[in-house]
Scaffold this motif. Sequence first.
Motif, PDB file in Angstrom:
ATOM      1  N   VAL A  64      54.245  18.063 -28.157  1.00 39.70           N
ATOM      2  CA  VAL A  64      53.794  16.868 -28.114  1.00 39.70           C
ATOM      3  C   VAL A  64      54.339  15.998 -29.218  1.00 39.70           C
ATOM      4  O   VAL A  64      53.841  16.389 -29.945  1.00 39.70           O
ATOM      5  CB  VAL A  64      52.376  16.670 -27.782  1.00 39.70           C
ATOM      6  CG1 VAL A  64      52.181  15.501 -27.093  1.00 39.70           C
ATOM      7  CG2 VAL A  64      52.138  17.603 -26.632  1.00 39.70           C
ATOM      8  N   GLY A  65      54.501  14.680 -28.759  1.00 42.08           N
ATOM      9  CA  GLY A  65      55.973  14.169 -29.998  1.00 42.08           C
ATOM     10  C   GLY A  65      56.092  15.112 -30.924  1.00 42.08           C
ATOM     11  O   GLY A  65      55.873  14.886 -32.490  1.00 42.08           O
ATOM     12  N   GLY A  66      56.905  16.258 -30.853  1.00 42.37           N
ATOM     13  CA  GLY A  66      57.492  17.341 -31.869  1.00 42.37           C
ATOM     14  C   GLY A  66      56.422  18.106 -32.188  1.00 42.37           C
ATOM     15  O   GLY A  66      56.734  19.085 -33.240  1.00 42.37           O
ATOM     16  N   HIS A  67      54.579  18.227 -31.653  1.00 45.18           N
ATOM     17  CA  HIS A  67      54.132  19.401 -33.239  1.00 45.18           C
ATOM     18  C   HIS A  67      53.373  20.177 -32.120  1.00 45.18           C
ATOM     19  O   HIS A  67      52.790  20.209 -30.420  1.00 45.18           O
ATOM     20  CB  HIS A  67      53.565  18.529 -33.213  1.00 45.18           C
ATOM     21  CG  HIS A  67      53.122  16.853 -34.102  1.00 45.18           C
ATOM     22  ND1 HIS A  67      53.183  17.009 -34.983  1.00 45.18           N
ATOM     23  CD2 HIS A  67      53.530  15.856 -33.816  1.00 45.18           C
ATOM     24  CE1 HIS A  67      53.894  16.159 -35.705  1.00 45.18           C
ATOM     25  NE2 HIS A  67      53.685  15.354 -35.087  1.00 45.18           N
ATOM     26  N   ASP A  68      53.684  21.463 -32.141  1.00 48.24           N
ATOM     27  CA  ASP A  68      53.041  22.742 -30.863  1.00 48.24           C
ATOM     28  C   ASP A  68      51.119  22.505 -30.624  1.00 48.24           C
ATOM     29  O   ASP A  68      50.944  22.209 -31.958  1.00 48.24           O
ATOM     30  CB  ASP A  68      53.886  24.000 -31.554  1.00 48.24           C
ATOM     31  CG  ASP A  68      53.357  24.896 -30.650  1.00 48.24           C
ATOM     32  OD1 ASP A  68      54.126  25.743 -30.208  1.00 48.24           O
ATOM     33  OD2 ASP A  68      51.982  25.361 -30.552  1.00 48.24           O
ATOM     34  N   VAL A  69      51.468  22.811 -29.512  1.00 40.09           N
ATOM     35  CA  VAL A  69      49.602  22.846 -29.535  1.00 40.09           C
ATOM     36  C   VAL A  69      48.644  23.552 -29.930  1.00 40.09           C
ATOM     37  O   VAL A  69      47.719  23.257 -29.804  1.00 40.09           O
ATOM     38  CB  VAL A  69      49.977  22.459 -27.416  1.00 40.09           C
ATOM     39  CG1 VAL A  69      50.393  21.147 -27.144  1.00 40.09           C
ATOM     40  CG2 VAL A  69      50.197  23.657 -27.014  1.00 40.09           C
ATOM     41  N   VAL A  70      49.513  24.559 -30.234  1.00 42.44           N
ATOM     42  CA  VAL A  70      48.848  25.300 -30.706  1.00 42.44           C
ATOM     43  C   VAL A  70      49.089  25.491 -32.276  1.00 42.44           C
ATOM     44  O   VAL A  70      47.389  25.415 -32.533  1.00 42.44           O
ATOM     45  CB  VAL A  70      49.121  26.957 -30.145  1.00 42.44           C
ATOM     46  CG1 VAL A  70      47.915  28.295 -30.919  1.00 42.44           C
ATOM     47  CG2 VAL A  70      49.191  27.137 -28.800  1.00 42.44           C
ATOM     48  N   GLY A  72      50.157  23.627 -34.171  1.00 45.82           N
ATOM     49  CA  GLY A  72      49.650  21.800 -34.704  1.00 45.82           C
ATOM     50  C   GLY A  72      49.010  20.580 -33.987  1.00 45.82           C
ATOM     51  O   GLY A  72      49.583  20.064 -33.231  1.00 45.82           O
ATOM     52  N   PHE A  73      47.894  21.952 -33.583  1.00 45.57           N
ATOM     53  CA  PHE A  73      47.197  21.403 -32.319  1.00 45.57           C
ATOM     54  C   PHE A  73      46.576  19.798 -32.775  1.00 45.57           C
ATOM     55  O   PHE A  73      46.161  18.710 -31.736  1.00 45.57           O
ATOM     56  CB  PHE A  73      46.013  21.481 -31.447  1.00 45.57           C
ATOM     57  CG  PHE A  73      44.814  22.269 -32.712  1.00 45.57           C
ATOM     58  CD1 PHE A  73      43.583  21.472 -32.756  1.00 45.57           C
ATOM     59  CD2 PHE A  73      45.423  23.443 -34.179  1.00 45.57           C
ATOM     60  CE1 PHE A  73      42.285  21.683 -33.813  1.00 45.57           C
ATOM     61  CE2 PHE A  73      44.456  23.069 -35.206  1.00 45.57           C
ATOM     62  CZ  PHE A  73      42.911  22.496 -34.939  1.00 45.57           C
ATOM     63  N   ARG A  74      46.304  19.243 -34.273  1.00 45.66           N
ATOM     64  CA  ARG A  74      45.751  18.667 -35.091  1.00 45.66           C
ATOM     65  C   ARG A  74      46.348  17.316 -34.170  1.00 45.66           C
ATOM     66  O   ARG A  74      46.242  16.176 -33.898  1.00 45.66           O
ATOM     67  CB  ARG A  74      45.560  18.738 -36.040  1.00 45.66           C
ATOM     68  CG  ARG A  74      43.802  19.193 -36.319  1.00 45.66           C
ATOM     69  CD  ARG A  74      43.640  19.102 -38.015  1.00 45.66           C
ATOM     70  NE  ARG A  74      42.844  19.891 -38.454  1.00 45.66           N
ATOM     71  CZ  ARG A  74      41.364  20.236 -38.407  1.00 45.66           C
ATOM     72  NH1 ARG A  74      40.988  19.066 -37.649  1.00 45.66           N
ATOM     73  NH2 ARG A  74      40.868  20.773 -38.422  1.00 45.66           N
TER      74      ARG A  74
END
Lengths: 308, 253
Positions: A64-70, A72-74
């Motif tokens: 989401v928005g380039g951040h991995d949900v695991v 880069g979860f924050r």
Amino acid sequence: MPHIVSVDRLSKTYEGGFEALKSVSLDIEEGEILALLGPNGAGKTTMISIICGITTPSYGSVSVGGHDVVTGFRAARRLVGLVPQEVNVEPFETVFNTVSFSRGLFGLPRDPARIEAVLKELSLWDKRDSKLVELSGGMKRRVLIAKALSHEPRVLFLDEPTAGVDVELRREMWETVSRLKADGVTIILTTHYIEEAEAIADRVGVIAKGEILLVEEKSKLMKRMGQKSLRIELTAPLDAIPDSLSGYALEQDGPDALIYTYDTNAERTGITRLLGDIAAAGLHLADLQTKQSSLEEIFVSLVQESAA
Amino acid sequence: MNLYAVMAIFRFEMARFFRTVWQSIVSPVVSTSLYFVVFGTAIGSRIQEVEGTSYGAFIVPGLVMLTVLTQSVQNAAFGIYFPKFIGTIYEHLSAPISFVEIVIGFVGAAATKSLIIGLIILATSFFFVDIRIQHPLPMIAFLVLTCISFALLGFIIGIVSKSFEQLQLVPLLVITPLVFLGGSFYSISMLPPVWQTISLFNPVLYLVSGFRWSFYGLSDVPIAASLAAITLFTILCLGVIWWIFRTGYRLKT
């Protein structure tokens, strides 16, 4: 343009072996409204739950928005707001406090002005000091939306947002969704109500048995999949369709009307020739009506095709 | 560290505590007063003193521990079980917070609640008996550590429990008997040798003993053993919680 949400080969098999998602890939554009249609148990809620961190994927990744949900979860979760399907709220807390709580949970300082704006937007300001247990089902659903909006998400997931709410509230929610879209918020909604998708979505995804059958712009989809029908009313009743018209896909609709179904995307619709042949057969026209197939008909046909 | 989230959970939990002030504060004070009347007055009239301390004063640390242990477990267990039960746990799971922050929020609030109750009980007991606190700082440290470690245990129980009955099971069937049998109202030196040895396997004995030492310098086991026991217990609970969040056990599907 990078996708705001990117789902890559996502699979989920629950304990007990139920395969809720089968290698689903999906890219969601920033600022769009995507409606996910699917029958019960299709995997819609599972996919949303994985994106939001509630369910663990068996395989695949989501960003989401380039951040991995695991990993880069924050950063990923800060961008996401979720309105769940079930209306679950802390019964003894007040509306204002429960919405403030959600904002804090997402790492933001208290902001009474922001909470006031959200509550006013959702017509909840008068109820700010009411305990949730005192509210109607529709009001509680609004509170869930207020909670999801309290931290100003860039992506909003609405899981069956209008299930069981009255017509007026549904229309108000659609208006809210339109305003959020105008603010640049990306909205993903799952729904059983086809008219909801038809009314507000930019793109429509159809999901069944854990697989995405298609994702397409709503207008294109309706145009591509859309069959049109022409209702031909005659001035006099008809005993049977004349033999000279047997080459057309005609059905009789009552004693004095015929239905002609045609494909708008075909090179020729055949309407001109049909009308000429009707006149040649000695029939006189009283009226003509055309009708486009609804998204619901398209959806039903897609799901039936996948089941076949 | 998402401090705003920790504070949000902490405030939310504390708000529940103050919403139910009768149940939270008044009820433990009343039941403790009853203990003083029954144990302190009725039994105290027959047992004048234990190792140089009046019986009424001797049982104060045990009484505080009894309430603090059960309250820590119950508060933390209910705190995490309730959102699971009503379905609002989705919000904690989908928020940008780590398990450490969730634990600090819930366990911190539960420990604070039981610490407040413990201090209120201690204050109440001043009305009934003469109490002296020889080692105030270790006393506070023991109290705080006990509140935290048993709130951690309560948090585990809250996650593992599938029903309100299960939620009550451990506090009622395990914690309360262990406290009663852990020297809360007596010194284990008053027991026959066999029961003294059996009592040494009761972890609560080490807490009560250490806590009583901070009051009167009396202890059933060495203070170092008490400290080691509570530290070990805390580490054990933290380990279990870490595993729960890593695997999502009873939290995530």
